[in-house]
Write an enzyme that holds these catalytic residues in place. Structure first.
Site, PDB file in Angstrom:
ATOM      1  CB  ALA A   1      -2.558   8.554  15.598  1.00 19.04           C
TER       2      ALA A   1
ATOM      3  CD  GLU B   1       3.533   0.228   6.713  1.00 26.88           C
ATOM      4  OE1 GLU B   1       3.906  -0.351   5.677  1.00 26.88           O
ATOM      5  OE2 GLU B   1       2.383   0.642   6.875  1.00 26.88           O
TER       6      GLU B   1
ATOM      7  N   GLY C   1       2.126   5.394  16.492  1.00 19.52           N
ATOM      8  CA  GLY C   1       1.479   4.099  16.328  1.00 19.52           C
ATOM      9  C   GLY C   1       1.452   3.619  14.894  1.00 19.52           C
ATOM     10  CG  ASP C   2       1.151   5.200  10.215  1.00 20.81           C
ATOM     11  OD1 ASP C   2       0.387   4.357   9.708  1.00 20.81           O
ATOM     12  OD2 ASP C   2       1.996   5.845   9.562  1.00 20.81           O
ATOM     13  CB  SER C   3       6.130   4.508  12.524  1.00 19.20           C
ATOM     14  OG  SER C   3       6.234   4.774  13.902  1.00 19.20           O
TER      15      SER C   3
END
Length: 140
Positions: free
Chosen positions: A24, A32, A27-29
């Site tokens: 995660a 984004e 994945g967040d980066s």
């Protein structure tokens, strides 16, 4: 993503042993970056307006909606399940606990696909994310 070959040095077994929170985190980066690039290409907004627009795509509630609407394989559903059930000791500020759990699951899926270099599938899912959020935005 040519740089991905240099950045991702773990094999699939090692990636499978990682915490879903690590997936995660990555994945967040990735998500984004994808949204920022998409919005930069799709508009002539200044950075502040780009940021305001990007929130519609990256907030926990949007990610929770997205992951529930995506058509996933059984393996991807398992990644989402692991991401959703991983206990984070972080309290969400602007989301319910359920939204936060599902957004973590969504980010885990994106991170896992990126780390395992499943780029064709990642591209399909990211494009579907754009379509899902755009439909939500247009219905409001």
């Amino acid at each position: 993503m040519e740089f991905q070959d240099e950045l991702v040095t773990k094999n699939e077994n090692e990636i499978n042993m990682m915490s879903p929170l690590t997936w995660a985190y990555v994945g967040d980066s990735i998500y984004e970056m994808y949204i920022r690039t998409y919005l930069s290409n799709a508009s002539n907004f200044n950075p502040h307006k780009l940021h305001i627009q990007s929130i519609k795509y990256v907030k926990a509630a949007a990610q929770a909606d997205i992951v529930k609407k995506l058509e996933l394989t059984d393996d991807e559903k398992e990644i989402v399940r692991r991401g959703r059930n991983t206990e984070s000791h972080h309290l969400p500020k602007n989301a319910s606990h359920e939204e936060y759990a599902y957004s973590t699951a969504f980010e885990a899926l994106i991170g896992y696909l990126y780390l395992t270099k499943q780029n064709d599938r990642l591209k399909i899912i990211l494009n579907n994310c754009i379509n899902i959020v755009n439909k939500i935005i247009s219905n409001h």
